[in-house]
Design a protein around this motif. Structure first.
Motif, mmCIF file in Angstrom:
data_model
loop_
_atom_site.group_PDB
_atom_site.id
_atom_site.type_symbol
_atom_site.label_atom_id
_atom_site.label_comp_id
_atom_site.label_asym_id
_atom_site.label_seq_id
_atom_site.Cartn_x
_atom_site.Cartn_y
_atom_site.Cartn_z
ATOM 1 N N VAL A 41 0.832 -1.209 0.000
ATOM 2 C CA VAL A 41 0.000 0.000 0.000
ATOM 3 C C VAL A 41 0.865 1.256 0.000
ATOM 4 C CG1 VAL A 41 -1.878 -1.184 1.178
ATOM 5 C CG2 VAL A 41 -0.163 0.034 2.527
ATOM 6 N N ARG A 42 2.114 1.150 -0.466
ATOM 7 C CA ARG A 42 3.035 2.289 -0.380
ATOM 8 C C ARG A 42 2.523 3.514 -1.123
ATOM 9 N NH1 ARG A 42 4.620 -1.443 -3.920
ATOM 10 N NH2 ARG A 42 5.309 -0.808 -6.019
ATOM 11 N N ASP A 43 1.804 3.330 -2.235
ATOM 12 C CA ASP A 43 1.308 4.469 -2.996
ATOM 13 C C ASP A 43 0.120 5.146 -2.311
ATOM 14 O OD1 ASP A 43 3.199 4.081 -4.955
ATOM 15 O OD2 ASP A 43 1.920 2.758 -6.152
ATOM 16 N N PHE A 44 -0.442 4.509 -1.291
ATOM 17 C CA PHE A 44 -1.609 5.067 -0.615
ATOM 18 C C PHE A 44 -1.296 5.515 0.806
ATOM 19 C CE2 PHE A 44 -3.108 2.048 -3.779
ATOM 20 C CZ PHE A 44 -4.040 2.798 -4.476
ATOM 21 N N ARG A 172 0.124 15.695 -13.470
ATOM 22 C CA ARG A 172 0.159 15.940 -12.024
ATOM 23 C C ARG A 172 -1.203 16.356 -11.499
ATOM 24 N NH1 ARG A 172 4.152 14.135 -8.947
ATOM 25 N NH2 ARG A 172 3.885 15.895 -7.535
ATOM 26 N N ALA A 173 -1.923 17.176 -12.279
ATOM 27 C CA ALA A 173 -3.253 17.590 -11.852
ATOM 28 C C ALA A 173 -4.204 16.398 -11.787
ATOM 29 C CB ALA A 173 -3.792 18.657 -12.812
ATOM 30 N N VAL A 178 -7.104 12.238 -8.393
ATOM 31 C CA VAL A 178 -7.293 10.844 -7.980
ATOM 32 C C VAL A 178 -6.933 10.663 -6.504
ATOM 33 C CG1 VAL A 178 -6.518 8.476 -8.355
ATOM 34 C CG2 VAL A 178 -6.975 9.961 -10.314
ATOM 35 N N VAL A 179 -5.813 11.255 -6.092
ATOM 36 C CA VAL A 179 -5.399 11.156 -4.690
ATOM 37 C C VAL A 179 -6.442 11.793 -3.775
ATOM 38 C CG1 VAL A 179 -3.690 11.990 -3.022
ATOM 39 C CG2 VAL A 179 -2.938 11.001 -5.175
ATOM 40 N N MET A 183 -8.559 9.987 -0.870
ATOM 41 C CA MET A 183 -8.495 10.527 0.480
ATOM 42 C C MET A 183 -9.899 10.736 1.051
ATOM 43 S SD MET A 183 -8.711 13.419 2.570
ATOM 44 C CE MET A 183 -8.725 14.800 1.449
ATOM 45 N N LEU A 184 -10.833 11.215 0.221
ATOM 46 C CA LEU A 184 -12.206 11.398 0.689
ATOM 47 C C LEU A 184 -12.851 10.060 1.049
ATOM 48 C CD1 LEU A 184 -13.576 14.122 -1.768
ATOM 49 C CD2 LEU A 184 -12.898 14.414 0.611
#
Length: 360
Positions: A41-44, A172-173, A178-179, A183-184
């Protein structure tokens, strides 16, 4: 003749050396599995960390809402409302900025075409400077007052470097969107778990590290909560005050400028960049008194906020000295990025607790 079951000899007790080896092997196995899970889960991890910071900051509000008789047992509704409020706080300023940019796109396009054909005329305020008028005027006439259609800067705008930058910015945008969405979702799950999550977390820490570990965890949560209050609340206050100053001095797009200033003020020592650029714009338009007044008022607001209000809000909640608060914020931001603004003071709290236990 009744047959008797065979007598099983009692198992011999495990030697102490074997028990120690088994415990050591279990510990190695557990640590390996935890590290493997973190690697998966490193990307999260950053997503979960941001959701954790926001949840810690809003946890007292969540408890107050849940204790109300109108919302008893409605954890899903409470989680949906709080998550939607966080989404609006982020999406609304971005939407205002995009809408304002779209409204100004036509005027900017016309100005860009005029600059290509005619150049940028020398502002009248330059001629009223007390010194350096000839040097600035000569540079302006040589670089900006001439038609910019064939200049190196305009040619650079159509180069492959700018196109590559645009593609990277778009990627990047999209990644940020997506991030933010993940997160939500994570924040909604945390809010929905409610007190059960915090209770199980504290219980697990007490079993693993005792009451001192649970107390340290509570102090770290208080540090994160105080940092959020110190950065966000003070930033919003600076944005409101500077918005009033923008309106008084006659700047256009006051709401957009105030929002940008509030966001910049949440980062240490970044607010002067926004009102400094606004003061330069006023100066270029000939409003010297407005530029000086805006710069002076903004400097006073930032000085009071950064040296008195923000350290009090963060230091009182964490019982940290001002210097540790400052080092925690700046060092955390340098090490972990924006997330380090909240991680840094929490780590300084750990350092302070360990030092207090050592000297007592």
């Amino acid at each position: 003749m009744i047959s008797r079951p065979p007598v099983v000899p009692p198992e011999s007790p495990t030697p102490p050396d074997c028990l120690k080896k088994q415990k050591a092997a279990s510990l190695v196995l557990y640590v390996g599995l935890v590290l493997l899970a973190l690697w998966v889960v490193r990307d999260f991890i950053a997503v979960m960390a941001w959701a954790g910071v926001i949840a810690i900051a809003l946890w007292p509000l969540l408890h107050k809402v849940e204790s109300s008789r109108w919302f008893t047992g409605r954890t899903t509704l409470i989680a949906a409302v709080l998550t939607s409020a966080i989404a609006l706080l982020v999406v609304l300023p971005v939407g205002i900025g995009i809408a304002q940019a779209l409204r100004e796109a036509h005027d900017m396009s016309e100005w860009f075409k005029a600059v290509q054909e005619n150049g940028i005329p020398l502002p009248d305020s330059i001629e009223r400077l007390p010194f350096g008028v000839q040097q600035i005027s000569a540079w302006w006439q040589a670089n900006l007052a001439q038609p910019l259609r064939d200049s190196a800067a305009m040619k650079g705008l159509h180069s492959t470097t700018v196109m590559t930058f645009g593609r990277h910015f778009g990627a990047r945008a999209a990644h940020a969107v997506v991030v933010f969405a993940f997160m939500l979702v994570t924040l909604f799950v945390i809010f929905q778990a409610g007190p059960r999550l915090s209770g199980s977390l504290l219980q697990g820490v007490r079993r693993g590290f005792g009451d001192d570990g649970a107390h340290l965890l509570e102090r770290m949560a208080a540090a994160v909560r105080g940092t959020v209050s110190g950065l966000v609340v003070v930033g919003l206050g600076e944005g409101v005050l500077m918005g009033v100053a923008y309106c008084v001095t006659g700047l256009p797009h006051v709401a957009l400028l105030a929002s940008i200033t509030a966001i910049a003020a949440m980062l240490p020592f970044c607010a002067p960049i926004t009102f400094g650029l606004a003061a330069l714009w006023l100066f270029s338009q000939g409003s010297v008194a407005g530029a000086i007044g805006l710069a002076g008022f903004g400097s006073v607001v930032v000085f009071i906020a950064e040296h008195f209000v923000r350290p009090v809000l963060i230091g009182n909640s964490t019982r940290l000295p001002f210097l540790l608060v400052l080092f925690g914020i700046l060092g955390g931001a340098e090490t972990f990025g924006l997330l380090g603004l909240f991680i840094g003071p929490a780590l300084m709290t750990v350092l302070m607790v360990l030092w207090t236990d050592l000297v007592q």
